[in-house]
Design a protein around this motif. Structure first.
Motif, PDB file in Angstrom:
ATOM      1  N   MET A  18       6.574  -0.680   0.865  1.00  0.00           N
ATOM      2  CA  MET A  18       6.210  -0.041   2.135  1.00  0.00           C
ATOM      3  C   MET A  18       7.296  -0.286   3.178  1.00  0.00           C
ATOM      4  O   MET A  18       7.663   0.630   3.933  1.00  0.00           O
ATOM      5  CB  MET A  18       4.874  -0.592   2.626  1.00  0.00           C
ATOM      6  N   LEU A  19       7.833  -1.493   3.205  1.00  0.00           N
ATOM      7  CA  LEU A  19       8.908  -1.809   4.150  1.00  0.00           C
ATOM      8  C   LEU A  19      10.149  -0.971   3.867  1.00  0.00           C
ATOM      9  O   LEU A  19      10.783  -0.440   4.788  1.00  0.00           O
ATOM     10  CB  LEU A  19       9.248  -3.299   4.073  1.00  0.00           C
ATOM     11  N   ALA A  20      10.489  -0.829   2.579  1.00  0.00           N
ATOM     12  CA  ALA A  20      11.658  -0.028   2.212  1.00  0.00           C
ATOM     13  C   ALA A  20      11.436   1.446   2.543  1.00  0.00           C
ATOM     14  O   ALA A  20      12.341   2.129   3.041  1.00  0.00           O
ATOM     15  CB  ALA A  20      11.958  -0.206   0.721  1.00  0.00           C
ATOM     16  N   LEU A  21      10.234   1.918   2.279  1.00  0.00           N
ATOM     17  CA  LEU A  21       9.905   3.327   2.521  1.00  0.00           C
ATOM     18  C   LEU A  21      10.051   3.697   3.997  1.00  0.00           C
ATOM     19  O   LEU A  21      10.511   4.783   4.337  1.00  0.00           O
ATOM     20  CB  LEU A  21       8.473   3.599   2.052  1.00  0.00           C
ATOM     21  N   THR A  22       9.648   2.775   4.872  1.00  0.00           N
ATOM     22  CA  THR A  22       9.557   3.087   6.303  1.00  0.00           C
ATOM     23  C   THR A  22      10.682   2.486   7.132  1.00  0.00           C
ATOM     24  O   THR A  22      10.691   2.638   8.356  1.00  0.00           O
ATOM     25  CB  THR A  22       8.210   2.584   6.856  1.00  0.00           C
ATOM     26  N   ARG A 321       3.207   7.325  -2.162  1.00  0.00           N
ATOM     27  CA  ARG A 321       1.859   7.012  -2.636  1.00  0.00           C
ATOM     28  C   ARG A 321       1.832   5.651  -3.326  1.00  0.00           C
ATOM     29  O   ARG A 321       0.903   4.855  -3.145  1.00  0.00           O
ATOM     30  CB  ARG A 321       1.361   8.107  -3.592  1.00  0.00           C
ATOM     31  N   GLN A 322       2.856   5.362  -4.116  1.00  0.00           N
ATOM     32  CA  GLN A 322       2.917   4.061  -4.799  1.00  0.00           C
ATOM     33  C   GLN A 322       3.027   2.915  -3.795  1.00  0.00           C
ATOM     34  O   GLN A 322       2.380   1.869  -3.954  1.00  0.00           O
ATOM     35  CB  GLN A 322       4.106   4.049  -5.769  1.00  0.00           C
ATOM     36  N   ALA A 323       3.838   3.114  -2.753  1.00  0.00           N
ATOM     37  CA  ALA A 323       3.995   2.068  -1.741  1.00  0.00           C
ATOM     38  C   ALA A 323       2.691   1.839  -0.991  1.00  0.00           C
ATOM     39  O   ALA A 323       2.326   0.687  -0.693  1.00  0.00           O
ATOM     40  CB  ALA A 323       5.106   2.455  -0.764  1.00  0.00           C
ATOM     41  N   MET A 324       1.980   2.924  -0.678  1.00  0.00           N
ATOM     42  CA  MET A 324       0.706   2.792   0.030  1.00  0.00           C
ATOM     43  C   MET A 324      -0.352   2.139  -0.851  1.00  0.00           C
ATOM     44  O   MET A 324      -1.171   1.345  -0.366  1.00  0.00           O
ATOM     45  CB  MET A 324       0.250   4.162   0.531  1.00  0.00           C
TER      46      MET A 324
END
Length: 336
Positions: A18-22, A321-324
């Motif tokens: 999630m951190l990497a995604l955002t 979706r995977q990160a969430m």
């Protein structure tokens, strides 16, 4: 409920995906936060910065950013709105610390201890005002309705929690209503607004709302379990805060309902404020362990995390979706 409980993955889940995604979008959000917490009154940025820079997970604004990734939004409106979400959250924390008389927040002295209660309340009000400025600048009445509605529900939940304090007869149903309001409402709104700015259909909007709402309940259940399960160094607050404040959280509700006459007598005295020493806290932790109240609270949290993951299954598989999904698993596996 046990049939719905999902086992934790063998590898301990983290917020790293999630951190990497955002990360890139969060830089823009942090720039908005830094800009809008400024004031010609030096105490305001000093006090706000004490908490905002205090190492929080920034999970709520991340939900707005991750949701935007999930639905393929490529604009920039979500940056200001995510900052608005964080300001709402920070304002509620400042007010909570005054109401609860907290000494610690995120492992360091709470703002009210350093700056005093009046300044802490007023800076909380300032941050609420900044949040609403950002909503208005976005220009969407629907977004304004969602976030302002969540703000009102949060306040109602906090008042409901206050009136339930030291009330041993508080039911599990009322407790769930309280945490749904004071915690899950903002998680739901933060997630939902990403679908609104992306002009998604109603089903996708509901799915993101359901994801955030269930994640928020799971998150708060684990928070309440941690108060009887971890030491203060790990969780960044004084262990036993909830116990000494007479809060009827789920571990206490379960232990009280399962206890014998002597156990129940202890809880009645403790929640009324007559048993609050370190020895009494040790006894409370012993009784909660005796009746598996922490583990059962975590099991309920896993149930809600499962519901959160199910809610976003309508979207195609993707890194977002995977990160969430992993964020939901992290919320229930964490020890802090």
């Amino acid at each position: 409920m046990s049939a719905d409980i999902i086992p934790l993955p063998k590898a301990r889940p983290t917020l790293d995906p999630m951190l990497a995604l955002t990360a890139q979008d969060m830089n823009s959000v942090n720039a908005v936060i830094l800009d809008r917490m400024q004031s010609e009154i030096p105490l305001i940025p000093a006090l706000a910065g004490h908490l905002i820079s205090g190492g929080g997970k920034r999970l709520r604004p991340m939900l707005t950013l991750a949701g935007a990734e999930l639905v393929g939004y490529h604009g920039s409106r979500h940056h200001k709105l995510a900052a608005s979400v964080e300001f709402i959250h920070t304002a509620t924390l400042l007010h909570d610390d005054v109401v609860d008389g907290s000494d610690l927040r995120r492992g360091k002295a709470a703002a009210n201890i350093i700056f005093g209660n009046p300044a802490t309340v007023l800076v909380g009000d300032f941050l609420f005002s900044r949040a609403f400025e950002l909503m208005v600048e976005d220009g969407s009445l629907k977004v304004l309705k969602i976030l302002s509605g969540a703000s009102a529900i949060i306040a109602e939940g906090e008042v409901d929690q206050l009136t339930a304090q030291r009330q041993i007869e508080t039911s599990e149903e009322r407790y769930l209503n309280i945490i749904s309001a004071k915690t899950a409402a903002l998680f739901a709104a933060a997630s939902r607004i990403s679908a609104v700015v992306a002009e998604c259909d109603d089903a996708q909007e509901r799915a993101l709302d359901d994801y955030g709402r269930n994640l928020g309940v799971a998150f708060q259940l684990v928070d309440d379990a941690i108060d009887y399960d971890s030491d203060a160094a790990e969780m960044g607050k004084d262990q036993g805060d909830d116990f000494r404040e007479g809060k009827m959280t789920l571990p206490v509700i379960l232990a009280y309902s399962r206890g014998n006459a002597a156990d129940r007598k202890f809880w009645e005295a403790a929640i009324a404020g007559h048993r609050s020493s370190d020895d009494d806290l040790a006894e409370a932790i012993h009784l909660i362990a005796k009746y598996d109240a922490v583990e059962d609270t975590r099991q309920r949290a896993r149930h809600y995390a499962h519901r959160a993951i199910d809610a976003i299954s309508i979207f195609p598989d993707s890194k977002a979706r995977q990160a969430m999904a992993e964020a939901a698993q992290f919320a229930v596996a964490r020890g802090y």
